[in-house]
Enzyme design. Structure first.
Site, PDB file in Angstrom:
ATOM      1  N   THR A   7      -5.230  34.418 -19.347  1.00 32.99           N
ATOM      2  CA  THR A   7      -6.010  33.444 -20.096  1.00 32.99           C
ATOM      3  C   THR A   7      -5.048  32.404 -20.655  1.00 32.99           C
ATOM      4  OG1 THR A   7      -7.648  33.143 -21.857  1.00 32.99           O
ATOM      5  CG2 THR A   7      -5.875  34.731 -22.261  1.00 32.99           C
ATOM      6  N   HIS A  55     -10.677  29.054 -28.186  1.00 33.40           N
ATOM      7  CA  HIS A  55      -9.873  30.228 -27.861  1.00 33.40           C
ATOM      8  C   HIS A  55      -9.928  31.248 -28.996  1.00 33.40           C
ATOM      9  CE1 HIS A  55      -7.178  32.038 -24.853  1.00 33.40           C
ATOM     10  NE2 HIS A  55      -6.796  32.768 -25.885  1.00 33.40           N
ATOM     11  N   ASP A  56     -10.567  32.369 -28.698  1.00 33.23           N
ATOM     12  CA  ASP A  56     -10.720  33.498 -29.629  1.00 33.23           C
ATOM     13  C   ASP A  56     -11.598  33.177 -30.836  1.00 33.23           C
ATOM     14  OD1 ASP A  56      -9.309  35.099 -27.955  1.00 33.23           O
ATOM     15  OD2 ASP A  56      -7.537  35.271 -29.208  1.00 33.23           O
ATOM     16  N   ARG A  60     -18.805  42.881  -8.068  1.00 26.40           N
ATOM     17  CA  ARG A  60     -19.551  43.614  -7.047  1.00 26.40           C
ATOM     18  C   ARG A  60     -19.692  42.852  -5.737  1.00 26.40           C
ATOM     19  NH1 ARG A  60     -22.652  48.036  -8.898  1.00 26.40           N
ATOM     20  NH2 ARG A  60     -23.246  48.238  -6.696  1.00 26.40           N
ATOM     21  N   GLY A 113     -16.369  31.521 -24.907  1.00 25.62           N
ATOM     22  CA  GLY A 113     -16.832  32.298 -23.763  1.00 25.62           C
ATOM     23  C   GLY A 113     -16.709  33.795 -23.952  1.00 25.62           C
ATOM     24  N   HIS A 114     -15.486  34.295 -23.999  1.00 26.71           N
ATOM     25  CA  HIS A 114     -15.246  35.742 -23.999  1.00 26.71           C
ATOM     26  C   HIS A 114     -15.968  36.443 -25.144  1.00 26.71           C
ATOM     27  CE1 HIS A 114     -13.012  39.435 -23.153  1.00 26.71           C
ATOM     28  NE2 HIS A 114     -12.902  39.567 -24.462  1.00 26.71           N
ATOM     29  N   ARG A 139      -9.675  28.738 -11.704  1.00 24.64           N
ATOM     30  CA  ARG A 139      -8.246  28.935 -11.483  1.00 24.64           C
ATOM     31  C   ARG A 139      -7.970  28.997  -9.986  1.00 24.64           C
ATOM     32  NH1 ARG A 139      -8.812  31.320 -16.667  1.00 24.64           N
ATOM     33  NH2 ARG A 139      -7.131  30.674 -18.055  1.00 24.64           N
ATOM     34  N   HIS A 172     -12.662  34.255 -11.105  1.00 28.40           N
ATOM     35  CA  HIS A 172     -13.955  34.250 -11.804  1.00 28.40           C
ATOM     36  C   HIS A 172     -14.764  33.051 -11.318  1.00 28.40           C
ATOM     37  CE1 HIS A 172     -11.263  31.877 -14.327  1.00 28.40           C
ATOM     38  NE2 HIS A 172     -10.694  32.961 -14.827  1.00 28.40           N
ATOM     39  N   GLU A 225     -12.394  22.712 -17.354  1.00 32.58           N
ATOM     40  CA  GLU A 225     -11.039  22.791 -17.886  1.00 32.58           C
ATOM     41  C   GLU A 225     -10.117  23.489 -16.911  1.00 32.58           C
ATOM     42  OE1 GLU A 225     -11.654  24.814 -21.631  1.00 32.58           O
ATOM     43  OE2 GLU A 225     -11.253  26.774 -20.706  1.00 32.58           O
ATOM     44  N   HIS A 242     -13.778  27.185 -16.189  1.00 30.00           N
ATOM     45  CA  HIS A 242     -12.320  27.074 -16.047  1.00 30.00           C
ATOM     46  C   HIS A 242     -11.919  27.706 -14.722  1.00 30.00           C
ATOM     47  CE1 HIS A 242      -8.156  27.313 -18.178  1.00 30.00           C
ATOM     48  NE2 HIS A 242      -8.010  27.260 -16.872  1.00 30.00           N
ATOM     49  N   ASN A 256     -18.579  28.845 -22.417  1.00 26.46           N
ATOM     50  CA  ASN A 256     -17.740  29.077 -21.240  1.00 26.46           C
ATOM     51  C   ASN A 256     -18.329  30.253 -20.458  1.00 26.46           C
ATOM     52  OD1 ASN A 256     -15.643  30.119 -19.506  1.00 26.46           O
ATOM     53  ND2 ASN A 256     -14.163  28.913 -20.660  1.00 26.46           N
TER      54      ASN A 256
END
Length: 252
Positions: free
Chosen positions: A114, A204-205, A32, A227-228, A59, A64, A84, A57, A21
């Site tokens: 999130t 997720h996580d 920036r 991703g994160h 939004r 982002h 997604e 993803h 992700n």
């Protein structure tokens, strides 16, 4: 001399695919207002380093990933492209325009930081069924974000989705606290998905800390979307080394 040949059934276990992700790459770029880091170059590098998919993803506020990013990546991604998001009208139109290999439906609210829950596939049965039918008519594989709750997985089968994606935050939180039994509901969910002939993704996580244990525990896990954690880990180890570490952990 009598030669006896014993033929046994061979089970082929496919490696769980890693879809990266890249939302956090877009977050850094947007901070920036310029084009550093360049999303297109980063995606190409991620694929070159061995990832088998790219996830975005977008939004509604485009804080982002921007909708234009999805269009720009359409002819760039050479692996599996997964978009997604919450299937509001703008999102549906974007997916139908870009036509990725997979769309993952996530019930996040407009102001969500999130994703924080899976779908209630029983309550939203009619809506989800209509959306999924539209995507499948256009040749797009569908996946639905769900918690590891039998009723929700059975509901996913009834709405016609190709796959489910298990929401893994609860597992990740408990695993960090040493509760290995936290994987049990996910194993049971995976077995139910098998019985219902639903493909299985997860996300997720998930991180390098827990991904090997999770992937080795879950039968027929087709794909993880990360991703994160991956981007955060890459700050220390570099993007190429981090991706290869995930691929090694996922290699059964």
């Amino acid at each position: 001399m009598l030669l006896r040949i014993f033929v046994s059934k061979v089970t082929i276990i496919e490696m769980t695919k890693l879809s990266v992700n890249v939302n956090k790459i877009a977050t850094l770029r947007n901070a920036r207002g310029g084009d550093v880091p360049n999303l297109i170059k980063t995606v190409k590098d991620i694929e070159r380093f061995g990832a088998q998919g790219i996830t975005i993803h977008p939004r509604p506020d485009e804080r982002h990933i921007r909708y234009q990013d999805a269009r720009d990546l359409k002819d760039v991604v050479t692996t599996e492209f997964n978009i997604e998001g919450n299937p509001v009208e703008k999102f549906i139109n974007l997916v139908l325009e870009v036509r990725p290999e997979q769309v993952t439906l996530v019930p996040d609210s407009v102001d969500a930081i999130t994703s924080n829950a899976g779908w209630n596939t029983v309550k939203h049965k009619i809506f989800l069924k209509e959306v999924i039918e539209e995507f499948k008519r256009n040749g797009i594989r569908t996946s639905v974000f769900v918690d590891p709750i039998p009723e929700m997985i059975e509901g996913a089968k009834l709405i016609g989705t190709d796959r489910i994606e298990l929401y893994t935050e609860d597992f990740a939180t408990k695993f960090k606290n040493g509760q290995l039994s936290a994987v049990k509901p996910y194993v049971e969910a995976a077995l139910l998905a098998q019985d219902l002939n639903l493909g299985l993704n997860a996300g997720h996580d998930l991180s390098l800390e827990n991904i090997q244990f999770f992937s080795e525990s879950i039968p027929d896990l087709l794909e993880v979307s990360i991703g994160h954690a991956l981007i955060a880990e890459a700050l220390y180890d570099g993007l190429e080394k981090t991706i290869k570490s995930y691929l090694k952990a996922l290699d059964k």
